[in-house]
Design a protein around this motif. Structure first.
Motif, mmCIF file in Angstrom:
data_model
loop_
_atom_site.group_PDB
_atom_site.id
_atom_site.type_symbol
_atom_site.label_atom_id
_atom_site.label_comp_id
_atom_site.label_asym_id
_atom_site.label_seq_id
_atom_site.Cartn_x
_atom_site.Cartn_y
_atom_site.Cartn_z
ATOM 1 N N ALA A 75 0.833 -1.206 0.000
ATOM 2 C CA ALA A 75 0.000 0.000 0.000
ATOM 3 C C ALA A 75 0.864 1.251 0.000
ATOM 4 C CB ALA A 75 -0.925 -0.010 1.215
ATOM 5 N N ARG A 76 1.960 1.212 0.707
ATOM 6 C CA ARG A 76 2.854 2.368 0.784
ATOM 7 C C ARG A 76 3.481 2.679 -0.577
ATOM 8 N NH1 ARG A 76 7.159 3.714 5.420
ATOM 9 N NH2 ARG A 76 5.148 3.762 6.449
ATOM 10 N N ASP A 199 19.384 15.044 1.379
ATOM 11 C CA ASP A 199 19.641 15.743 0.120
ATOM 12 C C ASP A 199 18.455 15.525 -0.814
ATOM 13 O OD1 ASP A 199 20.487 16.677 -2.361
ATOM 14 O OD2 ASP A 199 22.535 15.931 -2.121
ATOM 15 N N PRO A 200 17.740 16.590 -1.198
ATOM 16 C CA PRO A 200 16.554 16.424 -2.048
ATOM 17 C C PRO A 200 16.866 15.911 -3.450
ATOM 18 C CG PRO A 200 17.099 18.745 -1.787
ATOM 19 C CD PRO A 200 17.973 18.001 -0.828
ATOM 20 N N ALA A 201 18.127 15.961 -3.863
ATOM 21 C CA ALA A 201 18.492 15.484 -5.200
ATOM 22 C C ALA A 201 18.683 13.971 -5.247
ATOM 23 C CB ALA A 201 19.774 16.172 -5.672
ATOM 24 N N ALA A 202 18.618 13.305 -4.101
ATOM 25 C CA ALA A 202 18.901 11.868 -4.039
ATOM 26 C C ALA A 202 17.863 11.057 -4.797
ATOM 27 C CB ALA A 202 18.948 11.409 -2.585
ATOM 28 N N VAL A 203 18.316 9.948 -5.363
ATOM 29 C CA VAL A 203 17.400 9.013 -6.001
ATOM 30 C C VAL A 203 16.413 8.488 -4.964
ATOM 31 C CG1 VAL A 203 18.911 7.002 -5.622
ATOM 32 C CG2 VAL A 203 17.263 6.984 -7.510
ATOM 33 N N ASP A 204 15.186 8.285 -5.392
ATOM 34 C CA ASP A 204 14.124 7.753 -4.534
ATOM 35 C C ASP A 204 13.560 6.523 -5.224
ATOM 36 O OD1 ASP A 204 11.912 7.147 -3.034
ATOM 37 O OD2 ASP A 204 10.893 9.055 -3.329
ATOM 38 N N GLY A 205 13.769 5.364 -4.609
ATOM 39 C CA GLY A 205 13.330 4.121 -5.223
ATOM 40 C C GLY A 205 11.851 4.093 -5.536
ATOM 41 N N ALA A 206 11.041 4.666 -4.662
ATOM 42 C CA ALA A 206 9.596 4.679 -4.900
ATOM 43 C C ALA A 206 9.273 5.443 -6.181
ATOM 44 C CB ALA A 206 8.878 5.306 -3.704
ATOM 45 N N ARG A 207 9.971 6.536 -6.399
ATOM 46 C CA ARG A 207 9.750 7.319 -7.616
ATOM 47 C C ARG A 207 10.208 6.547 -8.850
ATOM 48 N NH1 ARG A 207 12.570 13.212 -8.787
ATOM 49 N NH2 ARG A 207 12.165 13.268 -11.047
ATOM 50 N N VAL A 237 11.038 -4.306 -3.364
ATOM 51 C CA VAL A 237 9.847 -3.921 -4.117
ATOM 52 C C VAL A 237 10.217 -3.918 -5.594
ATOM 53 C CG1 VAL A 237 7.998 -2.232 -4.395
ATOM 54 C CG2 VAL A 237 9.171 -2.444 -2.188
ATOM 55 N N GLY A 238 9.396 -4.546 -6.417
ATOM 56 C CA GLY A 238 9.686 -4.598 -7.841
ATOM 57 C C GLY A 238 8.664 -5.424 -8.590
#
Length: 369
Positions: A75-76, A199-207, A237-238
């Motif tokens: 769900a997350r 750091d807001p530039a970091a990769v985000d797996g959810a995105r 997650v994948g």
């Protein structure tokens, strides 16, 4: 002189016989700070302890798929339950994915130095390890990694923030990297320290997953930010078919009922835990700043640790910390990783670091310019 180990009494695969067993961070005595294993210094929350105590039916096997936890995580991330896999730590999923994708003649790629388990994954799978040196600032050299992909590449590991050096992979750089990787090559984004990133530039797996990259599996863990290292529980997650392959290679029933209950309770108490993470990241930033002010060249620290790239002097530097009651993690020939621990350890770290700096010659890359 250290005696050579005696040969095994049975035939062992040569690449396994040559593989050193995993060595965890050195344990600390009662009068020392253990800063060697990137553990969370806070005690478990009372609600988490109570949840573990409720799982008393140890005469029964646990839920083999940790279905309640998978449903919460699905769900997350906005995926179906089969798009989540839970195992005994995210490193277990790494090994499962290596076994599922790579074998003799195949290649498994990773940046180096990175998580020390990575080389062993290739050996256990029987594949060829392809380590790609980090850039001088401790970041992934994604351009070189993309150029090193061949028709034998089956699995690429990307660790952000990178353990043990600390810097992130940027979202835009990761997206550009994925565009250069064949769609049938699995890319694992290892985000064991994601919750500590500021750091807001970091990769985000959810995105990344939301953008539809079906050849990416994102790994996270409850060991670090959530403080459940001793229970061994992590998740991936994948795409469901990729995770099915991982499940097929895993040891059944490896996630205990106590671990699942503790993870669920941790999600319920997430606000409290994230507040603790904020304390740790504040300590991390102050520690990195203090080391830099003291003359050290410290890479960007986005995990719950800092890195001193002491190189050939590593085994000379580490005892200066141990003599000060600080158990740190030396990686011979590369550097010293210092986990962020109790606030009370901070002055001792800075004092020991000042002493250790004198062991480095002028012009050493770990010295601030």
């Amino acid at each position: 002189m250290t005696e050579a180990p005696s040969p095994a009494p049975v035939r062992i695969r040569p690449e396994i016989a040559a593989l050193p067993p995993y060595r965890q961070g050195k344990q600390a005595g009662a009068d020392a700070f253990k800063l060697s294993s990137n553990e969370n210094p806070f005690d478990p929350l009372p609600s988490v302890i109570e949840a573990m105590r409720s799982a008393t039916a140890v005469n029964r096997y646990p839920d083999a798929s940790a279905s309640r936890l998978r449903a919460r995580l699905a769900a997350r991330f906005g995926v179906g339950i089969d798009g989540v896999h839970v195992a005994a730590g995210s490193v277990s999923i790494l090994q499962q994915l290596a076994l599922a994708t790579a074998g003799a003649g195949d290649e498994l790629m990773y940046a180096w130095r990175s998580f020390e388990a990575y080389p062993g994954l290739a050996a256990v799978a029987g594949a060829t390890a392809v380590p790609v040196p980090l850039a001088a600032d401790g970041t992934h050299d994604l351009d070189t990694m993309a150029r090193r992909v061949t028709d034998r590449t089956r699995l690429i590991l990307v660790c952000s923030p990178n353990n043990p050096t600390g810097p992130i992979v940027r979202q835009d750089d990761f997206e550009a990297f994925l565009a250069r990787v064949p769609a049938d090559v699995l890319v694992v984004l290892d985000e064991a320290y994601a919750e500590f990133v500021t750091d807001p530039a970091a990769v985000d797996g959810a995105r990344v997953l939301a953008d539809g990259h079906q050849n990416v599996v994102v790994l996270r863990t409850f060991s670090k930010a959530y403080g459940l290292a001793g229970l061994r529980i992590g998740y991936g997650v994948g795409h469901p078919r990729i995770l099915d392959a991982a499940r097929a290679t895993g040891i059944p029933l490896s996630v205990t009922a106590q671990a699942e209950e503790a993870a669920l309770a941790s999600l319920d108490a997430e606000d409290e835990l994230i507040a603790r993470v904020a304390v740790i990241t504040d300590c991390r930033d102050r520690l990195a700043a203090g080391l830099r002010a003291g003359g050290w060249n410290v890479p960007d620290a986005q995990g719950n640790f800092v890195w001193l790239a002491t190189g050939e002097q590593t085994l000379e530097v580490a005892p200066r910390f141990e003599d000060a009651g600080l158990v740190v993690r030396p990686f011979a020939g590369d550097g010293v990783r210092i986990s962020v621990g109790e606030e009370a350890s901070m002055p001792a770290i800075l004092e020991a670091a000042a002493s250790a700096l004198s062991l480095l010659p002028e012009g050493h890359p770990a010295r601030a310019m």
